[in-house]
Scaffold this motif. Structure first.
Motif, PDB file in Angstrom:
ATOM      1  N   SER A  16       0.864  -1.180   0.000  1.00 23.22           N
ATOM      2  CA  SER A  16       0.000   0.000   0.000  1.00 23.22           C
ATOM      3  C   SER A  16       0.901   1.230   0.000  1.00 23.22           C
ATOM      4  N   LYS A  72      -4.431   9.984  -7.302  1.00 19.99           N
ATOM      5  CA  LYS A  72      -4.734   8.782  -8.074  1.00 19.99           C
ATOM      6  C   LYS A  72      -3.417   8.046  -8.251  1.00 19.99           C
ATOM      7  N   THR A  86      -1.433   4.526  -9.811  1.00 20.76           N
ATOM      8  CA  THR A  86      -1.452   3.364 -10.688  1.00 20.76           C
ATOM      9  C   THR A  86      -0.058   2.748 -10.700  1.00 20.76           C
ATOM     10  N   LYS A 104      -4.568  -0.506 -10.427  1.00 22.91           N
ATOM     11  CA  LYS A 104      -5.040   0.769  -9.872  1.00 22.91           C
ATOM     12  C   LYS A 104      -5.117   0.651  -8.352  1.00 22.91           C
ATOM     13  N   TYR A 105      -5.032   1.790  -7.708  1.00 15.55           N
ATOM     14  CA  TYR A 105      -5.120   1.844  -6.253  1.00 15.55           C
ATOM     15  C   TYR A 105      -6.395   2.577  -5.848  1.00 15.55           C
ATOM     16  N   THR A 106      -6.921   2.203  -4.685  1.00 19.72           N
ATOM     17  CA  THR A 106      -8.041   2.919  -4.102  1.00 19.72           C
ATOM     18  C   THR A 106      -7.489   3.753  -2.954  1.00 19.72           C
ATOM     19  N   CYS A 107      -7.673   5.076  -3.033  1.00 21.65           N
ATOM     20  CA  CYS A 107      -7.071   5.973  -2.040  1.00 21.65           C
ATOM     21  C   CYS A 107      -8.125   6.569  -1.114  1.00 21.65           C
ATOM     22  N   SER A 108      -7.770   6.681   0.143  1.00 24.55           N
ATOM     23  CA  SER A 108      -8.640   7.362   1.101  1.00 24.55           C
ATOM     24  C   SER A 108      -7.758   8.172   2.052  1.00 24.55           C
ATOM     25  N   CYS A 152      -3.295   4.540   0.021  1.00 25.58           N
ATOM     26  CA  CYS A 152      -3.786   3.952  -1.215  1.00 25.58           C
ATOM     27  C   CYS A 152      -3.496   2.458  -1.226  1.00 25.58           C
ATOM     28  N   ASP A 157      -5.593  -2.529  -5.990  1.00 21.02           N
ATOM     29  CA  ASP A 157      -6.736  -3.403  -6.289  1.00 21.02           C
ATOM     30  C   ASP A 157      -6.281  -4.729  -6.885  1.00 21.02           C
TER      31      ASP A 157
END
Length: 139
Positions: free
Chosen positions: A46, A67, A69, A78-82, A91, A94
């Motif tokens: 991550s 964003k 990648t 791709k990554y999911t970021c919060s 991030c 996925d």
């Protein structure tokens, strides 16, 4: 011939922004625009990304977005970021991130849109300058 010599010297200028030194959180620094991105990659692949100002300070997530990648010639993940801890982005990929890949970070800091910051994975360890590294375990 003089012109050629000048061109060869240019790439070294890109190191003037402190990209060869750890950032305030111990991460790798890039300067995609009028701000800095600091990347720390966790053992789980991550990414923790801090959006810092020009003085490597004031990490923010307000009016900001990241964003991420991971890309190599075979795959793209791709990554999911919060937002994490209110001061940076966390991030999560996925999918499985290849060991050797390029991490592309597209960051917007307080509405300032940066260029792509490109990090090569695995990240190079920093050269130790003054003190020996304590507590750094390499697996």
């Amino acid at each position: 011939m003089k012109l050629l010599a000048t061109l060869i010297l240019l790439p070294s200028l890109s190191w003037a922004h402190g990209e060869d030194k750890p950032g305030p959180h111990g991460g790798h620094i890039q300067m995609p625009g009028a701000f800095h991105t600091e990347l720390i990659v966790g053992k789980d692949q991550s990414a923790h990304i801090y959006l810092l100002d020009m003085n490597f300070e004031n990490p923010t997530t307000q009016n900001s977005e990241v964003k991420v990648t991971a890309k190599n010639n075979k795959a793209e993940v791709k990554y999911t970021c919060s937002v994490m801890d209110g001061n940076h982005f966390h991030c999560i990929p996925d999918g499985k991130v290849p060991a050797k890949t390029t991490l592309i970070v597209q960051a917007t800091r307080e509405k300032a849109i940066g260029n792509e910051a490109v990090y090569k994975l695995p990240l190079k360890p920093f050269k130790e300058t003054s003190k020996k590294s304590e507590g750094h375990h390499h697996h």
